[in-house]
Motif scaffolding. Structure first.
Motif, PDB file in Angstrom:
ATOM      1  N   PRO A 463       0.819  -1.211   0.000  1.00  0.00           N
ATOM      2  CA  PRO A 463       0.000   0.000   0.000  1.00  0.00           C
ATOM      3  C   PRO A 463       0.855   1.264   0.000  1.00  0.00           C
ATOM      4  N   GLY A 464       0.531   2.187  -0.911  1.00  0.00           N
ATOM      5  CA  GLY A 464       1.245   3.445  -1.020  1.00  0.00           C
ATOM      6  C   GLY A 464       2.565   3.368  -1.765  1.00  0.00           C
ATOM      7  N   MET A 465       2.927   2.197  -2.302  1.00  0.00           N
ATOM      8  CA  MET A 465       4.232   2.037  -2.959  1.00  0.00           C
ATOM      9  C   MET A 465       4.110   1.500  -4.377  1.00  0.00           C
ATOM     10  N   GLY A 466       2.929   1.596  -4.958  1.00  0.00           N
ATOM     11  CA  GLY A 466       2.768   1.145  -6.332  1.00  0.00           C
ATOM     12  C   GLY A 466       2.629  -0.362  -6.442  1.00  0.00           C
ATOM     13  N   THR A 467       2.476  -0.813  -7.684  1.00  0.00           N
ATOM     14  CA  THR A 467       2.245  -2.230  -7.968  1.00  0.00           C
ATOM     15  C   THR A 467       3.113  -2.661  -9.147  1.00  0.00           C
ATOM     16  N   THR A 468       3.629  -3.880  -9.052  1.00  0.00           N
ATOM     17  CA  THR A 468       4.423  -4.453 -10.135  1.00  0.00           C
ATOM     18  C   THR A 468       3.860  -5.818 -10.503  1.00  0.00           C
ATOM     19  N   PHE A 469       3.523  -5.982 -11.793  1.00  0.00           N
ATOM     20  CA  PHE A 469       3.125  -7.283 -12.322  1.00  0.00           C
ATOM     21  C   PHE A 469       4.320  -7.865 -13.078  1.00  0.00           C
ATOM     22  N   ILE A 470       4.630  -9.119 -12.802  1.00  0.00           N
ATOM     23  CA  ILE A 470       5.784  -9.791 -13.402  1.00  0.00           C
ATOM     24  C   ILE A 470       5.281 -10.983 -14.207  1.00  0.00           C
ATOM     25  N   ILE A 471       5.589 -10.965 -15.500  1.00  0.00           N
ATOM     26  CA  ILE A 471       5.184 -12.052 -16.392  1.00  0.00           C
ATOM     27  C   ILE A 471       6.446 -12.770 -16.857  1.00  0.00           C
ATOM     28  N   GLN A 472       6.403 -14.092 -16.806  1.00  0.00           N
ATOM     29  CA  GLN A 472       7.509 -14.910 -17.298  1.00  0.00           C
ATOM     30  C   GLN A 472       6.971 -15.860 -18.356  1.00  0.00           C
ATOM     31  N   LEU A 473       7.609 -15.837 -19.527  1.00  0.00           N
ATOM     32  CA  LEU A 473       7.203 -16.685 -20.645  1.00  0.00           C
ATOM     33  C   LEU A 473       8.397 -17.509 -21.105  1.00  0.00           C
ATOM     34  N   PRO A 474       8.196 -18.816 -21.333  1.00  0.00           N
ATOM     35  CA  PRO A 474       9.317 -19.642 -21.778  1.00  0.00           C
ATOM     36  C   PRO A 474       9.693 -19.335 -23.219  1.00  0.00           C
ATOM     37  N   VAL A 475      11.002 -19.412 -23.502  1.00  0.00           N
ATOM     38  CA  VAL A 475      11.471 -19.204 -24.876  1.00  0.00           C
ATOM     39  C   VAL A 475      11.056 -20.374 -25.741  1.00  0.00           C
ATOM     40  N   GLU A 476      11.175 -21.591 -25.214  1.00  0.00           N
ATOM     41  CA  GLU A 476      10.753 -22.769 -25.972  1.00  0.00           C
ATOM     42  C   GLU A 476       9.241 -22.917 -25.902  1.00  0.00           C
ATOM     43  N   GLU A 477       8.693 -23.568 -26.924  1.00  0.00           N
ATOM     44  CA  GLU A 477       7.236 -23.719 -27.019  1.00  0.00           C
ATOM     45  C   GLU A 477       6.730 -24.584 -25.875  1.00  0.00           C
ATOM     46  N   HIS A 478       5.724 -24.072 -25.190  1.00  0.00           N
ATOM     47  CA  HIS A 478       5.132 -24.785 -24.066  1.00  0.00           C
ATOM     48  C   HIS A 478       3.680 -24.315 -23.964  1.00  0.00           C
ATOM     49  N   ILE A 479       2.837 -24.889 -24.767  1.00  0.00           N
ATOM     50  CA  ILE A 479       1.453 -24.421 -24.866  1.00  0.00           C
ATOM     51  C   ILE A 479       0.505 -25.495 -24.355  1.00  0.00           C
ATOM     52  N   SER A 480      -0.431 -25.069 -23.523  1.00  0.00           N
ATOM     53  CA  SER A 480      -1.479 -25.970 -23.036  1.00  0.00           C
ATOM     54  C   SER A 480      -2.771 -25.654 -23.747  1.00  0.00           C
ATOM     55  N   GLU A 481      -3.538 -26.679 -24.003  1.00  0.00           N
ATOM     56  CA  GLU A 481      -4.838 -26.492 -24.651  1.00  0.00           C
ATOM     57  C   GLU A 481      -5.864 -26.115 -23.606  1.00  0.00           C
ATOM     58  N   GLY A 482      -6.480 -24.973 -23.771  1.00  0.00           N
ATOM     59  CA  GLY A 482      -7.455 -24.505 -22.796  1.00  0.00           C
ATOM     60  C   GLY A 482      -8.657 -25.408 -22.703  1.00  0.00           C
ATOM     61  N   SER A 483      -9.130 -25.968 -23.841  1.00  0.00           N
ATOM     62  CA  SER A 483     -10.306 -26.826 -23.802  1.00  0.00           C
ATOM     63  C   SER A 483     -10.050 -28.064 -22.976  1.00  0.00           C
ATOM     64  N   ASP A 484      -8.813 -28.609 -23.059  1.00  0.00           N
ATOM     65  CA  ASP A 484      -8.499 -29.773 -22.240  1.00  0.00           C
ATOM     66  C   ASP A 484      -8.372 -29.393 -20.775  1.00  0.00           C
ATOM     67  N   LYS A 485      -7.882 -28.221 -20.543  1.00  0.00           N
ATOM     68  CA  LYS A 485      -7.627 -27.790 -19.169  1.00  0.00           C
ATOM     69  C   LYS A 485      -8.910 -27.726 -18.359  1.00  0.00           C
ATOM     70  N   PHE A 486      -9.967 -27.202 -18.970  1.00  0.00           N
ATOM     71  CA  PHE A 486     -11.208 -27.032 -18.230  1.00  0.00           C
ATOM     72  C   PHE A 486     -12.268 -28.077 -18.597  1.00  0.00           C
ATOM     73  N   ASP A 487     -11.883 -28.981 -19.480  1.00  0.00           N
ATOM     74  CA  ASP A 487     -12.780 -30.083 -19.817  1.00  0.00           C
ATOM     75  C   ASP A 487     -14.182 -29.583 -20.206  1.00  0.00           C
ATOM     76  N   THR A 488     -14.215 -28.617 -21.097  1.00  0.00           N
ATOM     77  CA  THR A 488     -15.522 -28.054 -21.518  1.00  0.00           C
ATOM     78  C   THR A 488     -15.746 -28.278 -23.002  1.00  0.00           C
ATOM     79  N   LYS A 489     -14.996 -29.225 -23.567  1.00  0.00           N
ATOM     80  CA  LYS A 489     -15.086 -29.391 -25.024  1.00  0.00           C
ATOM     81  C   LYS A 489     -16.434 -29.963 -25.471  1.00  0.00           C
ATOM     82  N   ASN A 490     -17.192 -30.558 -24.543  1.00  0.00           N
ATOM     83  CA  ASN A 490     -18.467 -31.132 -24.922  1.00  0.00           C
ATOM     84  C   ASN A 490     -19.635 -30.184 -24.740  1.00  0.00           C
ATOM     85  N   ILE A 491     -19.329 -28.943 -24.313  1.00  0.00           N
ATOM     86  CA  ILE A 491     -20.406 -27.961 -24.126  1.00  0.00           C
ATOM     87  C   ILE A 491     -20.646 -27.270 -25.458  1.00  0.00           C
TER      88      ILE A 491
END
Length: 493
Positions: A463-491
């Motif tokens: 509080p009173g000192m600002g906010t910092t968001f830190i994002i880290q992304l891998p250089v090598e391909e590392h992609i997850s399928e969102g539909s598999d993650k939440f198991d909603t492909k049958n909706i």
């Protein structure tokens, strides 16, 4: 430490006793000789029937020679002497060592040296009228002497003594033992000093560990200070355990959040499916009302209000769908710096209007990464908009990019009011918002998008000192399928 102690105890209880036995034997032997010759010498003087004051120095020396000389051959290595206090003259019979005939000059020099060495004992015996046993000479040539006063009619007329040289082996070994004793004492002192220093260091180290553990008890992120020795190894082990616990806690939080997101995602897609059909019917009916009742006064105003609310609800429904069932990612090569510059180009007007200054610190050596550019743009826009809303009176946003450990790190730092600890722990929770308006899904969707890329997003704020968001992304391909993650492909929609 045990060896010096054993040596010292041996010297005290065994070697010293051996010395005492040797000295006692010599004392008894010399005492017997002096007493016997003294008795014989006193009787010889008594036969002269002279008063003590009338006994001359020459008489004393002559009688001493007559009485003692017969005993000299039988007591080789023993020196007999007589001291006359009145004239401070001495007579010496016998030799301690190196027996040979001496010249008159050598004899005088010998008597002078003997008198100088023996004089303190002679004076002591004269004054006390008591016999004494003493050691004289230098450390490498010591002589044991038994000294007794010659008393005639209650008056000391002379002092008689007998001396015997100690065997060189004895006094050399005695000197060695004495030197060894001092050496042992020095070693013991050094050992004790070293022990005290060691105990002090251990006590200090234990106290530092205690204080560190007390601080760690309140904050698991507080690591113990670096120390040397075995306590340092203990501190390192505790630090590794603390880091492991922190990592375990972080992974458990991520797991709970993922499970929470899965459940909410399923709920959100179901709710969105159930809402979309009636909203569609309402919109269709509003369109029919525009045409069928166009002649009715005020109908256009009513239908426009219905359209606005329907469109607003459609936006909310679309956010629910995006959160509940992320679309499949479209992967391609991209440069993070270019994506940021593109986002800032169409955000420039909004930032300028709100008096927000942007500072870029981009690493030009960043490699390309495999990512869905649209999703990353959405994340960047969301963070920039949130930063601007946190600074209604203007401020600054610092955006930096770096490469570390095969991870591209992007940080967004604002100068706003900051976030409380409670808000920080819930900031990525779905439907949690501190804004008066909003669904609370923006950061949740951003969190989800970064996770789909195999990355990580964190927030650091006070509080009173600002906010910092830190994002880290891998250089090598590392992609997850969102539909598999939440198991909603049958909706279906």
């Amino acid at each position: 430490m045990l060896v010096p102690l054993v040596a010292l105890m041996y010297d005290i209880f065994f070697a010293s006793r051996t010395d005492n036995v040797i000295f006692l034997d010599k004392e008894q032997r010399l005492e017997a000789l002096v007493k016997s010759t003294n008795v014989e010498f006193t009787k010889s003087l008594s036969t002269l029937e002279l008063h003590p004051e009338d006994v001359s120095s020459d008489t004393l020396h002559n009688e001493f020679t007559r009485v003692v000389e017969p005993h000299v051959p039988a007591n080789s290595g023993i020196r007999f002497g007589l001291y006359v206090p009145l004239t401070e003259k001495i007579s010496v019979l016998g030799f301690l060592h190196n027996y040979r005939n001496l010249s008159p000059e050598e004899e005088k020099q010998r008597e002078k040296e003997i008198f100088a060495n023996t004089k303190p004992g002679l004076l002591a015996a004269e004054m006390s009228k008591e016999p004494l046993f003493r050691i004289s000479g230098s450390w490498d040539d010591q002589v044991v002497e038994y000294i007794a006063p010659v008393v005639l009619q209650g008056r000391v007329v002379a002092v008689m003594w007998a001396g015997e040289r100690l065997n060189p082996v004895f006094y050399q070994s005695s000197f060695v033992r004495k030197a060894l004793r001092y050496f042992v004492l020095v070693v013991l002192a050094l050992v004790m000093l070293g022990t005290l220093i060691l105990i002090r260091n251990i006590t200090t180290g234990v106290e530092r560990l205690k204080q560190g553990l007390q601080q760690m008890e309140g904050d698991i992120h507080h690591l113990l200070p670096e120390m040397s020795g075995e306590l340092g190894q203990v501190a390192q082990a505790v630090n590794r355990m603390a880091v492991g616990l922190v990592e375990k806690e972080r992974l458990e939080d991520q797991l709970r959040q993922s499970e929470h997101l899965i459940a909410l995602g399923r709920l959100a897609t179901g709710v969105a499916h159930e809402l979309r059909n009636p909203i569609g019917i309402i919109k269709t009916l509003a369109e029919l009302m525009k045409h069928e009742y166009s002649q009715v006064s005020g109908i256009e105003e009513f239908t426009r209000a219905i359209d606005e609310q329907v469109d607003r609800q459609n936006i909310v429904i679309q956010e629910l769908l995006d959160f509940g069932r992320p679309t499949k990612v479209s992967i391609k090569d991209c440069l993070v710096n270019d994506l940021l510059k593109g986002v800032l180009s169409f955000s420039e007007a909004m930032l300028r209007k709100q008096k927000i200054k942007v500072n870029l610190d981009l690493d030009n050596q960043l490699p390309k990464i495999m990512a869905d550019t649209e999703k990353l743009k959405q994340v960047f826009v969301n963070l920039i908009v949130n930063a601007a809303e946190a600074m209604p009176s203007g401020g600054r946003v610092d955006i930096t990019t770096r490469l570390k450990d095969d991870m591209v790190t992007i940080t967004f730092t604002d100068t706003g009011d900051g976030i409380s600890l409670e808000e920080k722990s819930r900031i990525f929770d779905p439907f949690y918002t501190t804004k008066e308006s909003g669904t609370g899904l923006g950061l949740s969707i951003s969190f989800q998008s970064i996770k789909l890329h195999g990355g990580n997003i964190e927030v650091d704020s006070n509080p009173g000192m600002g906010t910092t968001f830190i994002i880290q992304l891998p250089v090598e391909e590392h992609i997850s399928e969102g539909s598999d993650k939440f198991d909603t492909k049958n909706i279906s929609y």
